[in-house]
Design a protein around this motif. Structure first.
Motif, mmCIF file in Angstrom:
data_model
loop_
_atom_site.group_PDB
_atom_site.id
_atom_site.type_symbol
_atom_site.label_atom_id
_atom_site.label_comp_id
_atom_site.label_asym_id
_atom_site.label_seq_id
_atom_site.Cartn_x
_atom_site.Cartn_y
_atom_site.Cartn_z
ATOM 1 N N GLY A 245 0.821 -1.221 0.000
ATOM 2 C CA GLY A 245 0.000 0.000 0.000
ATOM 3 C C GLY A 245 0.847 1.260 0.000
ATOM 4 N N ASN A 246 2.145 1.122 0.300
ATOM 5 C CA ASN A 246 3.049 2.272 0.230
ATOM 6 C C ASN A 246 3.311 2.694 -1.215
ATOM 7 N N TYR B 156 9.852 8.161 1.655
ATOM 8 C CA TYR B 156 9.429 6.947 0.926
ATOM 9 C C TYR B 156 10.360 5.764 1.168
ATOM 10 N N PHE B 157 11.652 6.056 1.387
ATOM 11 C CA PHE B 157 12.648 4.978 1.443
ATOM 12 C C PHE B 157 12.751 4.378 2.843
ATOM 13 N N THR B 158 12.823 5.249 3.830
ATOM 14 C CA THR B 158 13.029 4.759 5.202
ATOM 15 C C THR B 158 11.723 4.576 5.957
ATOM 16 N N GLY B 159 10.661 5.210 5.498
ATOM 17 C CA GLY B 159 9.400 5.152 6.237
ATOM 18 C C GLY B 159 9.390 6.058 7.459
ATOM 19 N N ASP C 66 5.104 17.238 1.257
ATOM 20 C CA ASP C 66 4.594 16.247 0.309
ATOM 21 C C ASP C 66 4.125 15.058 1.148
ATOM 22 N N LEU C 67 2.846 14.809 1.122
ATOM 23 C CA LEU C 67 2.255 13.801 2.013
ATOM 24 C C LEU C 67 1.924 12.495 1.299
ATOM 25 N N ALA C 68 2.648 12.214 0.207
ATOM 26 C CA ALA C 68 2.370 10.991 -0.561
ATOM 27 C C ALA C 68 2.288 9.764 0.346
#
Ligand SMILES: Cc1ncc(COP(=O)(O)O)c(C=O)c1O
Ligand SMILES: Nc1ccccc1C(=O)C[C@H](N)C(=O)O
Length: 432
Positions: A41-42, A193-196, A218-220
């Protein structure tokens, strides 16, 4: 909670989970007829079963009303975005007038930077996280160049300390304070996005404002994942995509947030289009742009009806779940369970094969865990997929797994870890 490493325990948590039934609202991809345990879901959320009927409804409107669909019928397209605004506002902690669905994410990042990155000779720098999603890096660099500055001078990236994967809040705040009067904009991801890693958004915002800068996010990876209070935290602007935790489909429509304190600022530049024009006057087709009030005034092109219908279908599921509060409660447990079980896998193997780089602290993460596999990382990732576990891979060595509270169960998490152990034993020989 004290977790147990057995399937019966996971099943008992599922039985106690008041949101467990929501997974029936989604369609799971299959491999050889068997549904995947979907932990991605990420990147792209699952399709709500209702999505098709929401789209069908719009196809019928198009079929039956054609051009009159803009103004006629039960839900004229001209006003369709208003149905979504209240739902979106609940997801990000804003007033409905502060949000609007439109365009796609990177496009919105550009449009919002047109308004909120207003460099001057003295104050032209942007502070961002090192290792931001590439699209954000490219967007920011190109905006800086567009204004005639060199990214090398104008962009300050805050990085982890001596090889640490995640950033320390104190370092972010210090970078903002140190560059004080030179900073025009602080622009961070909500969750990297990479580390969470979920950044301390209120602290960053406060520090940015103290330095006299504008603050955007940016809240992607954050919207629909963690509780947000964009209005209360006094964030100036934000944007997000709807296709990850909000399940609105590949290339789904993006959302923007503009804090209401900016609504009356007539000095803000925008790249205008007719759909941002005052709604009541729009079809007079007159010369001279006059912005619609609120976030709607940032719209450029006419409403994307089908992407909006897809977003609508998913937002209604969030509404039925009680929005983020109950989902977050479950999400914390689900991801903590995965965290615990990865540790159990290491214990059973007798060495640290899996290193989680996502912060363990609840307030510093969402659903996602980013896991470095020490040996045979890529083989292990492919073996997981072959064993019906679908996460994703990010170069050079990270497996991202995100149990999503809307459609993942505790049993999904248990089975994932169990298969990780079996696969690791098979693939890694004792010598390694
Ligand atoms: C943080 C972040 N920014 C930007 C993007 C790109 O978004 P889009 O392709 O919708 O513009 C993504 C995901 O793809 C993302 O995770
Ligand atoms: N939009 C996509 C299209 C194709 C492939 C991936 C994406 C993603 O969203 C990737 C995601 N942003 C990530 O965190 O890696």
């Amino acid at each position: 909670m004290i977790f147990e490493n057995n399937q019966a325990f996971a099943q008992s948590l599922d039985r106690q989970d008041p949101l467990h039934h929501l997974r029936d609202e989604f369609l799971f991809p299959k491999q050889h007829g068997v549904p995947f345990i979907y932990l991605c879901g990420n990147s792209l959320g699952l399709q709500p079963k209702a999505a098709r009927s929401y789209v069908d409804q719009q196809l019928s409107n198009w079929e039956n009303l054609a051009v009159e669909g803009w103004f006629e019928g039960e839900n004229p397209w001209m006003y369709y975005h208003k149905e979504l605004k209240g739902l979106m506002a609940n997801i990000v902690g804003a007033g409905p007038q502060e949000v609007c669905p439109m365009n796609t994410l990177t496009v919105n990042l550009h449009l919002l930077m047109v308004s909120f990155y207003r460099p001057t000779a003295k104050r032209f720098k942007i502070i961002m996280e090192a290792g931001a999603f590439p699209s954000d890096q490219y967007a920011i660099e190109s905006q800086v160049r567009f204004h005639g500055y060199d990214p090398k001078d104008a962009i300050i990236e805050v990085a982890g300390r001596n090889g640490e994967s995640t950033l320390r809040t104190e370092d972010i705040l210090a970078a903002i304070a140190d560059n004080g009067e030179q900073i025009a904009l602080v622009l961070f991801g909500g969750i990297n996005y990479f580390t969470g890693q979920w950044f301390d958004m209120p602290a960053i915002t406060e520090a940015g404002h103290r330095a006299g800068a504008v603050v955007g996010f940016d809240l992607a990876h954050a919207a629909g994942n963690v509780p947000l209070q964009l209005h209360e935290w006094d964030i100036d602007f934000a944007c997000w995509c709807s296709y990850k935790y909000q399940n609105a489909g590949p290339g789904g429509i993006s959302g923007i947030f503009v804090h209401e304190k900016h609504f009356s600022d007539t000095s803000l530049h925008r790249f205008a289009g007719w759909w941002g024009y005052q709604e009541q006057q729009r079809f007079k087709m007159e010369k001279g742009f006059m912005a619609e009030a609120g976030a709607d005034g940032w719209q450029v092109s006419c409403t994307q009806v089908v992407p909006m219908a897809l977003y609508h279908a998913s937002l209604k599921i969030f509404e039925s779940a009680g929005f983020i509060g109950p989902l977050r409660e479950k999400s914390l447990q689900l991801t903590a369970y995965l965290y615990y079980l990865v540790g159990e896998v290491n214990k059973a193997l007798g060495f640290e094969q899996y290193k989680i780089i996502t912060p363990a602290a609840e307030g510093e993460r969402g659903a996602q865990l980013s896991i470095i596999a020490r040996y045979k990382a890529k083989e292990i990732f492919h073996a997981l997929v072959a064993n019906n576990i679908l996460g994703d891979w990010r170069e050079p060595n990270v497996i991202r797994l995100s149990p999503v509270p809307l459609y993942n169960s505790f049993e999904d998490v248990f089975l994932t870890a169990a298969r990780m152990l079996t696969i690791s034993k098979e693939l890694i020989t004792p010598k390694q």
